[in-house]
Write a protein that holds these residues in place. Structure first.
Motif, PDB file in Angstrom:
ATOM      1  N   VAL A   1      17.966  69.103  74.123  1.00 34.34           N
ATOM      2  CA  VAL A   1      17.868  70.536  74.609  1.00 34.34           C
ATOM      3  C   VAL A   1      16.494  71.625  73.802  1.00 34.34           C
ATOM      4  CG1 VAL A   1      19.171  72.981  74.986  1.00 34.34           C
ATOM      5  CG2 VAL A   1      20.572  71.227  75.442  1.00 34.34           C
ATOM      6  N   VAL A   2      16.940  71.118  72.431  1.00 33.98           N
ATOM      7  CA  VAL A   2      15.888  71.496  71.846  1.00 33.98           C
ATOM      8  C   VAL A   2      14.754  71.117  72.094  1.00 33.98           C
ATOM      9  CG1 VAL A   2      14.887  71.342  69.024  1.00 33.98           C
ATOM     10  CG2 VAL A   2      16.950  72.069  70.308  1.00 33.98           C
TER      11      VAL A   2
ATOM     12  N   ALA B   1      13.560  70.325  74.917  1.00 33.04           N
ATOM     13  CA  ALA B   1      12.776  70.036  76.483  1.00 33.04           C
ATOM     14  C   ALA B   1      12.250  71.370  75.960  1.00 33.04           C
ATOM     15  CB  ALA B   1      14.610  69.991  77.097  1.00 33.04           C
ATOM     16  N   VAL B   2      12.544  72.311  75.417  1.00 30.53           N
ATOM     17  CA  VAL B   2      11.947  73.508  74.732  1.00 30.53           C
ATOM     18  C   VAL B   2      10.872  73.936  74.520  1.00 30.53           C
ATOM     19  CG1 VAL B   2      12.627  76.181  73.695  1.00 30.53           C
ATOM     20  CG2 VAL B   2      14.536  75.391  75.110  1.00 30.53           C
TER      21      VAL B   2
ATOM     22  N   VAL C   1       7.847  71.880  76.454  1.00 26.94           N
ATOM     23  CA  VAL C   1       7.870  72.997  77.413  1.00 26.94           C
ATOM     24  C   VAL C   1       6.951  74.216  77.039  1.00 26.94           C
ATOM     25  CG1 VAL C   1       8.325  75.054  79.223  1.00 26.94           C
ATOM     26  CG2 VAL C   1       9.199  72.914  79.297  1.00 26.94           C
ATOM     27  N   PHE C   2       7.175  74.535  75.651  1.00 25.65           N
ATOM     28  CA  PHE C   2       6.580  75.782  74.927  1.00 25.65           C
ATOM     29  C   PHE C   2       5.775  75.778  73.940  1.00 25.65           C
ATOM     30  CE2 PHE C   2      10.235  77.701  77.263  1.00 25.65           C
ATOM     31  CZ  PHE C   2       9.690  78.067  78.152  1.00 25.65           C
TER      32      PHE C   2
ATOM     33  N   THR D   1      18.422  71.578  81.829  1.00 29.85           N
ATOM     34  CA  THR D   1      17.416  72.209  80.730  1.00 29.85           C
ATOM     35  C   THR D   1      16.119  72.396  81.437  1.00 29.85           C
ATOM     36  OG1 THR D   1      18.720  71.583  78.969  1.00 29.85           O
ATOM     37  CG2 THR D   1      16.794  72.762  78.742  1.00 29.85           C
ATOM     38  N   TYR D   2      14.967  71.467  82.039  1.00 27.81           N
ATOM     39  CA  TYR D   2      13.994  71.928  82.818  1.00 27.81           C
ATOM     40  C   TYR D   2      14.220  72.259  83.590  1.00 27.81           C
ATOM     41  CZ  TYR D   2      11.207  68.608  79.099  1.00 27.81           C
ATOM     42  OH  TYR D   2      10.750  68.111  78.268  1.00 27.81           O
TER      43      TYR D   2
ATOM     44  N   LEU E   1      14.537  75.649  83.135  1.00 31.10           N
ATOM     45  CA  LEU E   1      13.376  76.181  82.402  1.00 31.10           C
ATOM     46  C   LEU E   1      12.455  76.630  83.446  1.00 31.10           C
ATOM     47  CD1 LEU E   1      13.482  74.639  79.209  1.00 31.10           C
ATOM     48  CD2 LEU E   1      13.592  76.718  79.557  1.00 31.10           C
TER      49      LEU E   1
ATOM     50  N   THR F   1       9.763  79.648  83.778  1.00 28.10           N
ATOM     51  CA  THR F   1       8.377  79.434  83.228  1.00 28.10           C
ATOM     52  C   THR F   1       7.655  78.745  84.336  1.00 28.10           C
ATOM     53  OG1 THR F   1       9.944  78.586  81.230  1.00 28.10           O
ATOM     54  CG2 THR F   1       7.434  77.895  81.493  1.00 28.10           C
TER      55      THR F   1
END
Length: 261
Positions: free
Chosen positions: A88-89, A91-92, A95-96, A195-196, A199, A203
């Protein structure tokens, strides 16, 4: 997605998973360059598409290991416990913080080239002595799984291709690591793909998985993974270890060449 693209994705998933499933690797790490360079999946959508591949392909090899009774044991629980929050971490972060394909490939090359070299050298040295390596503790395995989960969330590979070489290099037998790594890859990929998808709702950009292509590749991996898992008991431990190291070197070298072009 056209029929030709779907068939190509199916064939790629099938061939890759047959070669990688015996050592506990889903093959997603080798599917990445195919998706980027051949199938034209943009970044960062290639990451959740690869995670979707893992979700669809995973049950093939897992079914075979379940029938053989090799999925039971604490190692599977430890790997899942560590990799799920890590993905999960990752994936974030993907993306960012790590959206560019060049940085993406550089990270893979820097990680897998030394890892593959280390495993091959350690395996060859081990063949000349009889004393087994010391296996890592349960706490060390969980911490390692969490770190690999973060990396897997960033790369879209579920983490099995990283956990396998590290744990086998630390002295664990491939027959013990492979089913546990595949199980962790399956669970964390499901969490990572979800998770994606979430997001993508908040986003802009190509963040959601390419569902049809991921399913096509995954169906190929489903068939290939089952066949690859059946091959594992027929291969010697040294061969499996070297195969795992060579696979890591191969994908790391591929990305290094792409960066230098």
């Amino acid at each position: 997605m056209t029929w030709s693209t779907g068939l190509l994705g199916f064939a790629a998933g099938l061939l890759i998973s047959v070669a990688t499933a015996p050592v506990g690797v889903s093959g997603a790490v080798f599917l990445l360059p195919v998706q980027i360079s051949v199938l034209g999946v943009p970044s960062p959508a290639v990451t959740p598409t690869n995670l979707l591949y893992n979700v669809v392909a995973g049950p093939g090899a897992l079914l075979r290991h379940h029938r053989a009774g090799t999925l039971r044991g604490p190692l599977t629980r430890l790997l899942v416990l560590g990799t799920v929050p890590g993905v999960v971490v990752g994936a974030v972060i993907r993306v960012f913080a790590v959206p560019g394909p060049t940085v993406f490939r550089l990270l893979i090359a820097v990680l897998l080239l030394p890892l593959g070299s280390w495993l091959c050298l350690r395996t060859l040295r081990r063949a000349t002595r009889t004393a087994p390596g010391r296996e890592p503790s349960a706490r060390a395995v969980t911490r390692l799984a969490m770190a690999v989960g973060v990396a897997g969330g960033i790369y879209g590979i579920g983490g099995g291709s990283l956990l396998g070489p590290i744990l086998v290099g630390r002295g664990m037998p491939v027959a013990k690591v492979a089913p546990a790594a595949l199980a962790a890859t399956f669970v964390t990929s499901a969490v990572g793909a979800g998770t994606y998808a979430l997001l993508s709702l908040t986003t802009t950009g190509d963040i959601a998985p390419y569902w049809s292509l991921g399913l096509a590749c995954g169906l190929g991996g489903l068939c290939g993974g089952y066949l690859g898992a059946r091959l594992q008991p027929r291969l010697p431990e040294t061969v499996l270890r070297l195969l795992l190291g060579v696979l890591a070197l191969g994908v790391g070298g591929l990305y290094a060449v792409q960066i230098l072009r």
